[in-house]
Design a protein around this motif. Structure first.
Motif, PDB file in Angstrom:
ATOM      1  N   HIS A  61       0.409 -45.623  38.481  1.00 53.76           N
ATOM      2  CA  HIS A  61      -0.058 -44.380  37.874  1.00 53.76           C
ATOM      3  C   HIS A  61       0.097 -44.480  36.359  1.00 53.76           C
ATOM      4  CE1 HIS A  61       0.752 -43.298  42.029  1.00 53.76           C
ATOM      5  NE2 HIS A  61       0.135 -42.134  41.866  1.00 53.76           N
ATOM      6  N   LYS A 129       9.131 -34.056  36.784  1.00 52.48           N
ATOM      7  CA  LYS A 129       8.488 -33.793  38.072  1.00 52.48           C
ATOM      8  C   LYS A 129       8.365 -35.079  38.886  1.00 52.48           C
ATOM      9  CE  LYS A 129       4.314 -31.949  40.277  1.00 52.48           C
ATOM     10  NZ  LYS A 129       4.778 -30.713  40.926  1.00 52.48           N
ATOM     11  N   TRP A 130       7.971 -36.159  38.219  1.00 52.17           N
ATOM     12  CA  TRP A 130       7.839 -37.442  38.915  1.00 52.17           C
ATOM     13  C   TRP A 130       9.177 -37.868  39.532  1.00 52.17           C
ATOM     14  CZ3 TRP A 130       3.806 -40.763  40.022  1.00 52.17           C
ATOM     15  CH2 TRP A 130       4.147 -42.039  40.470  1.00 52.17           C
ATOM     16  N   GLN A 265       2.136 -26.937  39.982  1.00 54.48           N
ATOM     17  CA  GLN A 265       1.191 -27.266  41.041  1.00 54.48           C
ATOM     18  C   GLN A 265       0.412 -28.544  40.741  1.00 54.48           C
ATOM     19  OE1 GLN A 265       1.323 -25.368  43.772  1.00 54.48           O
ATOM     20  NE2 GLN A 265       2.859 -24.089  42.719  1.00 54.48           N
ATOM     21  N   PHE A 266       0.906 -29.328  39.808  1.00 54.75           N
ATOM     22  CA  PHE A 266       0.177 -30.525  39.373  1.00 54.75           C
ATOM     23  C   PHE A 266       0.212 -31.606  40.445  1.00 54.75           C
ATOM     24  CE2 PHE A 266      -0.150 -34.601  37.114  1.00 54.75           C
ATOM     25  CZ  PHE A 266      -1.274 -34.379  36.320  1.00 54.75           C
ATOM     26  N   ASP A 267      -0.967 -32.181  40.743  1.00 52.96           N
ATOM     27  CA  ASP A 267      -1.077 -33.245  41.737  1.00 52.96           C
ATOM     28  C   ASP A 267      -0.864 -34.590  41.056  1.00 52.96           C
ATOM     29  OD1 ASP A 267      -1.640 -34.982  43.772  1.00 52.96           O
ATOM     30  OD2 ASP A 267      -3.731 -34.344  44.069  1.00 52.96           O
ATOM     31  N   LEU A 268       0.246 -35.235  41.341  1.00 49.96           N
ATOM     32  CA  LEU A 268       0.568 -36.514  40.706  1.00 49.96           C
ATOM     33  C   LEU A 268      -0.434 -37.612  41.040  1.00 49.96           C
ATOM     34  CD1 LEU A 268       4.432 -36.426  41.236  1.00 49.96           C
ATOM     35  CD2 LEU A 268       3.229 -36.152  39.061  1.00 49.96           C
ATOM     36  N   ASN A 269      -1.178 -37.455  42.129  1.00 52.54           N
ATOM     37  CA  ASN A 269      -2.186 -38.452  42.488  1.00 52.54           C
ATOM     38  C   ASN A 269      -3.322 -38.524  41.474  1.00 52.54           C
ATOM     39  OD1 ASN A 269      -1.005 -39.430  44.893  1.00 52.54           O
ATOM     40  ND2 ASN A 269      -1.699 -37.596  45.994  1.00 52.54           N
ATOM     41  N   ARG A 270      -3.449 -37.491  40.648  1.00 52.51           N
ATOM     42  CA  ARG A 270      -4.456 -37.525  39.584  1.00 52.51           C
ATOM     43  C   ARG A 270      -4.211 -38.687  38.628  1.00 52.51           C
ATOM     44  NH1 ARG A 270      -4.687 -31.659  36.833  1.00 52.51           N
ATOM     45  NH2 ARG A 270      -5.316 -33.021  35.105  1.00 52.51           N
TER      46      ARG A 270
END
Length: 296
Positions: A61, A129-130, A265-270
């Protein structure tokens, strides 16, 4: 399944370092341009380092964190002196920033700019967050030592030391300073930062700030203990007394926000990024940039 690893690049930190390192002793008209008349000296450094980091650390990522305009930051809105002495950026650097943001979008690399927060806050909130969600390695690339407060068992900072880059971990930091990373905030609060117009406590330098935090843990506890301060620090009592207001204001300014609501609500997959060598080569060639690419 391969281990998930995040690389966060402090965008302006890398781009400006690349610019000034390659523009030294050169006028603007001496800087290299591509066929479209666009400056490229900082772009070449940025892309070389970006793909070198992805290859070296085998990241899954990637994201680039950018600052908002200086006048728009929440710190500047509250304290008008904050970073007020900084000079305007050179036009070729601004142009390369604009070119770079478009190129990174074409490459599919996520970029994060979140008003009114600075890049440090974006980096702090995302790395936090990660670490909480993924509990796997996160590498911050920047030479900004303010970011050392973000180190934790999962978050490290890639910094230059003895002309080489090292992955600097929480354990490295604690061995070097005998404090925890979050206490770096208190050290910086006492020291201040001339480059950012953060006053700190006048007369308190590196030889005093770190021992004071090692002994008293935080700025708050230090001032609670001030009436009965250890005799070792007698020379600092007057300075601390006179600089109390500046100490607490400085601590507010140097504390990186690690809880920006945007990331709730952030999607880490982005941030997932798989380099495609031919595609990268095409985009960089269109910009007139040649860098050494690795087999991804």
């Amino acid at each position: 399944m391969e281990e998930q690893k995040l690389l966060i690049i402090d965008g302006f930190n890398l781009l400006s370092r690349g610019y000034f390192a390659t523009a030294y002793h050169q006028s603007e008209d001496q800087l290299p341009k591509n066929d479209q008349g666009l400056y490229t000296n900082a772009l070449r450094v940025f892309f070389q380092k970006l793909f070198n980091l992805i290859h070296t650390h085998q990241t899954s990522h990637v994201t680039i964190a950018w600052d908002v305009k200086r006048e728009e930051t929440n710190r500047r809105q509250k304290y008008d002196f904050y970073k007020s002495s900084r000079q305007a950026l050179p036009e070729p650097l601004i142009q390369q920033y604009e070119t770079l943001t478009f190129a990174l979008t074409d490459l599919g690399i996520e970029q994060l700019t979140i008003p009114p927060y600075e890049a440090d806050d974006v980096i702090g909130s995302l790395s936090n967050k990660w670490a909480d969600v993924m509990q796997s390695p996160c590498f911050i690339y920047s030479n900004d030592r303010d970011l050392l407060q973000l180190l934790n068992p999962h978050v490290s900072q890639i910094i230059a030391k003895n002309k080489k880059e090292h992955v600097y971990s929480q354990s490295d930091f604690e061995a070097d300073y005998q404090i925890t990373p979050d206490q770096w905030i208190d050290v910086k609060a006492l020291l201040g930062d001339k480059g950012d117009n953060i006053p700190g406590v006048k007369g308190i330098g590196e030889k005093s700030a770190l021992p004071l935090v090692q002994r008293y843990q935080t700025v708050e506890k230090l001032y609670q203990a001030l009436p009965e301060l250890d005799a070792t620090f007698n020379r600092s009592i007057k300075r601390l007394t006179e600089g109390k207001k500046d100490a607490f204001m400085s601590k507010e300014l140097v504390t990186i926000d690690q809880k920006i609501p945007y990331f709730d609500q952030f999607d880490l997959n982005r941030l997932n990024y798989v380099p495609k060598q031919e595609y990268i080569t095409t985009i960089l060639s269109d910009l007139g940039i040649n860098v050494r690419l690795y087999a991804f």
